[in-house]
Scaffold this motif. Structure first.
Motif, PDB file in Angstrom:
ATOM      1  N   PHE A 156      54.309  21.702  48.472  1.00 33.07           N
ATOM      2  CA  PHE A 156      54.060  23.087  48.075  1.00 33.07           C
ATOM      3  C   PHE A 156      54.283  23.983  49.292  1.00 33.07           C
ATOM      4  CE2 PHE A 156      51.607  20.786  44.879  1.00 33.07           C
ATOM      5  CZ  PHE A 156      51.833  21.527  43.721  1.00 33.07           C
ATOM      6  N   GLY A 157      54.655  25.227  49.062  1.00 36.14           N
ATOM      7  CA  GLY A 157      54.850  26.155  50.178  1.00 36.14           C
ATOM      8  C   GLY A 157      55.677  27.345  49.750  1.00 36.14           C
ATOM      9  N   GLY A 158      56.418  27.909  50.720  1.00 35.49           N
ATOM     10  CA  GLY A 158      57.340  28.994  50.410  1.00 35.49           C
ATOM     11  C   GLY A 158      56.733  30.375  50.405  1.00 35.49           C
ATOM     12  N   THR A 159      55.606  30.568  51.110  1.00 41.09           N
ATOM     13  CA  THR A 159      54.984  31.884  51.179  1.00 41.09           C
ATOM     14  C   THR A 159      54.777  32.265  52.640  1.00 41.09           C
ATOM     15  OG1 THR A 159      52.785  30.871  51.040  1.00 41.09           O
ATOM     16  CG2 THR A 159      53.779  31.603  48.979  1.00 41.09           C
ATOM     17  N   GLY A 160      54.431  33.524  52.871  1.00 42.06           N
ATOM     18  CA  GLY A 160      54.060  33.959  54.208  1.00 42.06           C
ATOM     19  C   GLY A 160      55.179  34.605  55.000  1.00 42.06           C
ATOM     20  N   ALA A 161      54.813  35.161  56.160  1.00 41.64           N
ATOM     21  CA  ALA A 161      55.750  35.840  57.052  1.00 41.64           C
ATOM     22  C   ALA A 161      56.451  34.801  57.923  1.00 41.64           C
ATOM     23  CB  ALA A 161      55.007  36.868  57.906  1.00 41.64           C
ATOM     24  N   LYS A 162      57.356  34.098  57.315  1.00 43.60           N
ATOM     25  CA  LYS A 162      58.074  33.030  58.008  1.00 43.60           C
ATOM     26  C   LYS A 162      59.387  32.791  57.280  1.00 43.60           C
ATOM     27  CE  LYS A 162      54.620  30.213  57.330  1.00 43.60           C
ATOM     28  NZ  LYS A 162      53.796  28.978  57.322  1.00 43.60           N
ATOM     29  N   VAL A 163      60.148  31.801  57.715  1.00 39.55           N
ATOM     30  CA  VAL A 163      61.377  31.447  57.001  1.00 39.55           C
ATOM     31  C   VAL A 163      61.016  30.947  55.605  1.00 39.55           C
ATOM     32  CG1 VAL A 163      63.394  29.945  56.957  1.00 39.55           C
ATOM     33  CG2 VAL A 163      62.600  30.896  59.137  1.00 39.55           C
ATOM     34  N   ARG A 164      61.591  31.564  54.594  1.00 40.85           N
ATOM     35  CA  ARG A 164      61.317  31.228  53.203  1.00 40.85           C
ATOM     36  C   ARG A 164      62.277  30.139  52.713  1.00 40.85           C
ATOM     37  NH1 ARG A 164      58.259  34.852  50.146  1.00 40.85           N
ATOM     38  NH2 ARG A 164      56.635  35.747  51.474  1.00 40.85           N
ATOM     39  N   PRO A 165      62.039  29.578  51.532  1.00 39.48           N
ATOM     40  CA  PRO A 165      62.952  28.564  50.997  1.00 39.48           C
ATOM     41  C   PRO A 165      64.398  29.065  50.950  1.00 39.48           C
ATOM     42  CG  PRO A 165      60.939  28.617  49.712  1.00 39.48           C
ATOM     43  CD  PRO A 165      60.856  29.766  50.663  1.00 39.48           C
ATOM     44  N   VAL A 166      65.305  28.217  51.387  1.00 37.61           N
ATOM     45  CA  VAL A 166      66.727  28.554  51.423  1.00 37.61           C
ATOM     46  C   VAL A 166      67.299  28.479  50.020  1.00 37.61           C
ATOM     47  CG1 VAL A 166      68.948  27.962  52.469  1.00 37.61           C
ATOM     48  CG2 VAL A 166      66.813  27.511  53.725  1.00 37.61           C
ATOM     49  N   ILE A 226      73.525  30.315  65.385  1.00 35.78           N
ATOM     50  CA  ILE A 226      73.464  31.747  65.083  1.00 35.78           C
ATOM     51  C   ILE A 226      72.155  32.079  64.370  1.00 35.78           C
ATOM     52  CG2 ILE A 226      74.444  33.542  63.593  1.00 35.78           C
ATOM     53  CD1 ILE A 226      77.215  32.488  64.369  1.00 35.78           C
ATOM     54  N   ILE A 227      71.764  31.262  63.396  1.00 32.05           N
ATOM     55  CA  ILE A 227      70.511  31.506  62.683  1.00 32.05           C
ATOM     56  C   ILE A 227      69.325  31.426  63.641  1.00 32.05           C
ATOM     57  CG2 ILE A 227      68.934  30.630  60.909  1.00 32.05           C
ATOM     58  CD1 ILE A 227      71.387  29.728  59.327  1.00 32.05           C
ATOM     59  N   GLU A 228      69.326  30.422  64.500  1.00 31.14           N
ATOM     60  CA  GLU A 228      68.222  30.279  65.451  1.00 31.14           C
ATOM     61  C   GLU A 228      68.094  31.508  66.345  1.00 31.14           C
ATOM     62  OE1 GLU A 228      66.403  27.026  68.586  1.00 31.14           O
ATOM     63  OE2 GLU A 228      68.575  27.072  68.281  1.00 31.14           O
ATOM     64  N   LYS A 229      69.211  31.984  66.853  1.00 28.65           N
ATOM     65  CA  LYS A 229      69.175  33.145  67.739  1.00 28.65           C
ATOM     66  C   LYS A 229      68.749  34.401  66.987  1.00 28.65           C
ATOM     67  CE  LYS A 229      73.256  31.798  69.434  1.00 28.65           C
ATOM     68  NZ  LYS A 229      74.515  31.741  70.227  1.00 28.65           N
ATOM     69  N   ALA A 230      69.158  34.514  65.714  1.00 26.20           N
ATOM     70  CA  ALA A 230      68.737  35.658  64.908  1.00 26.20           C
ATOM     71  C   ALA A 230      67.227  35.645  64.673  1.00 26.20           C
ATOM     72  CB  ALA A 230      69.483  35.654  63.566  1.00 26.20           C
ATOM     73  N   ILE A 231      66.681  34.470  64.404  1.00 28.88           N
ATOM     74  CA  ILE A 231      65.232  34.349  64.188  1.00 28.88           C
ATOM     75  C   ILE A 231      64.475  34.685  65.476  1.00 28.88           C
ATOM     76  CG2 ILE A 231      63.365  32.714  63.722  1.00 28.88           C
ATOM     77  CD1 ILE A 231      65.278  31.285  61.776  1.00 28.88           C
ATOM     78  N   LEU A 232      64.955  34.189  66.600  1.00 28.80           N
ATOM     79  CA  LEU A 232      64.300  34.487  67.881  1.00 28.80           C
ATOM     80  C   LEU A 232      64.359  35.981  68.178  1.00 28.80           C
ATOM     81  CD1 LEU A 232      65.612  31.519  70.069  1.00 28.80           C
ATOM     82  CD2 LEU A 232      63.300  31.807  69.165  1.00 28.80           C
ATOM     83  N   PHE A 255      63.786  42.246  58.574  1.00 27.47           N
ATOM     84  CA  PHE A 255      64.838  41.981  59.543  1.00 27.47           C
ATOM     85  C   PHE A 255      65.867  43.110  59.574  1.00 27.47           C
ATOM     86  CE2 PHE A 255      68.794  39.261  60.439  1.00 27.47           C
ATOM     87  CZ  PHE A 255      68.588  39.241  61.811  1.00 27.47           C
ATOM     88  N   GLY A 256      66.305  43.551  58.386  1.00 29.78           N
ATOM     89  CA  GLY A 256      67.311  44.616  58.307  1.00 29.78           C
ATOM     90  C   GLY A 256      66.817  45.928  58.876  1.00 29.78           C
TER      91      GLY A 256
END
Length: 307
Positions: free
Chosen positions: A88-98, A256-262, A274-275
């Motif tokens: 279970f998961g997929g909530t919160g201020a973090k990376v969401r389900p892809v 690229i994704i890692e650097k964008a998240i950082l 993010f936008g």
């Protein structure tokens, strides 16, 4: 049982959302790479029958929610899922389900979307699950410019393309050219008895590559390439993300994704998407960050104790 705000918030972070006007919750089960097996559905059905109201509901991010779960049953529902390789998961201020389209099997798919989505899931949804961001981060993988999964209006979008490699010497001057008639952008045109490709109109969708009977397109040496969109969003405020200039290779996607998240973690304001951070600081800032190695050298500093 009377639910308190503390109880509701406690389980929300674990993927359980309060059902409107009830004392029960919907638990969100997250697929790896957007794919569930038949066995997974059997397990989810068992959880729904034992602890919920028997319903399995698809979410917009391709998860399955089981509704009607009582607070007192959440622990056992989680245990049953985990015993069978589900979570279970997929909530919160973090990376969401892809999310991903069916590009892996679709006739228009230029890339193995499920493979790419699985890579991103493992690296960032799982690997950065404890990393708090200014806001949620949605990532989507599309197999071609048909944009069925809308990668350009996710925080980060990946879209598969194929650049046609055309050998004019192989063109046989067919009276009815299958490439010209199939090109959705009208970029392929017979001129003076030979096929030409208008690169200003061509969007590298890959449709033409399989159409020529005489192999005027070099299928063997045509490789998939990827367009990366940054800063998209949809809903009350819909914004199309900005694409990085030029295509990237599969090996470039995760860095690229890692650097964008950082970059987002370091520069975003609390509850700022993010936008909106990109709008505030300018696309040049994020563009520079994802195309250099500098921000990776500060990864431990940016993430602190959350790595």
């Amino acid at each position: 049982m009377k639910l308190t705000t503390q109880m509701i918030n406690e389980v929300k972070g674990k993927g359980f959302l309060l059902n409107r006007q009830t004392n029960t919750f919907s638990g969100r089960i997250v697929p790896r790479g957007t794919v569930f097996s038949a066995t997974d559905f059997a397990v989810m059905s068992e959880i729904a029958e034992k602890y919920g109201d028997g319903k399995l509901m698809a979410t917009s991010r391709q998860c399955i929610e089981i509704s009607g779960i009582g607070y007192e049953d959440i622990k056992e529902a989680v245990a049953l899922a985990e015993d069978n390789g589900l979570s279970f998961g997929g909530t919160g201020a973090k990376v969401r389900p892809v999310t991903a389209c069916k590009g892996s099997t679709c006739v228009f798919g230029n890339i193995d979307t499920h493979k790419i989505a699985s890579m991103i899931h493992d690296e960032f949804y799982v690997g950065m699950n404890n990393v708090t961001l200014p806001h949620k981060m949605k990532i989507s993988v599309g197999g071609c410019p048909n944009s069925c999964i809308k990668p350009s209006i996710n925080d980060i979008g990946i879209e598969g393309h194929k650049v046609p490699v055309f050998d004019a010497e192989r063109c046989k001057n067919c009276k009815k050219c299958a490439v010209e008639s199939s090109c959705p952008m009208k970029a392929a045109k017979i001129t003076d008895g030979k096929l030409t490709i208008d690169r200003d109109k061509c969007i590298d969708c890959g449709v033409c590559i399989e159409k020529c009977t005489f192999d005027a397109f070099d299928r063997e040496n045509t490789k998939a390439v990827y367009k990366i969109f940054l800063g998209g969003s949809w809903g009350k405020r819909t914004v199309k993300g900005t694409a990085l200039s030029g295509y990237v290779s599969e090996e470039d996607i995760l860095p690229i994704i890692e650097k964008a998240i950082l970059w987002f973690r370091e520069n975003g304001l609390k509850k700022e998407r993010f936008g909106m951070t990109i709008e505030r600081l300018g696309f040049e800032s994020i563009g520079k960050a994802v195309l250099s190695e500098d921000i990776l050298s500060r990864k431990e500093e940016i993430l602190g104790k959350e790595i």
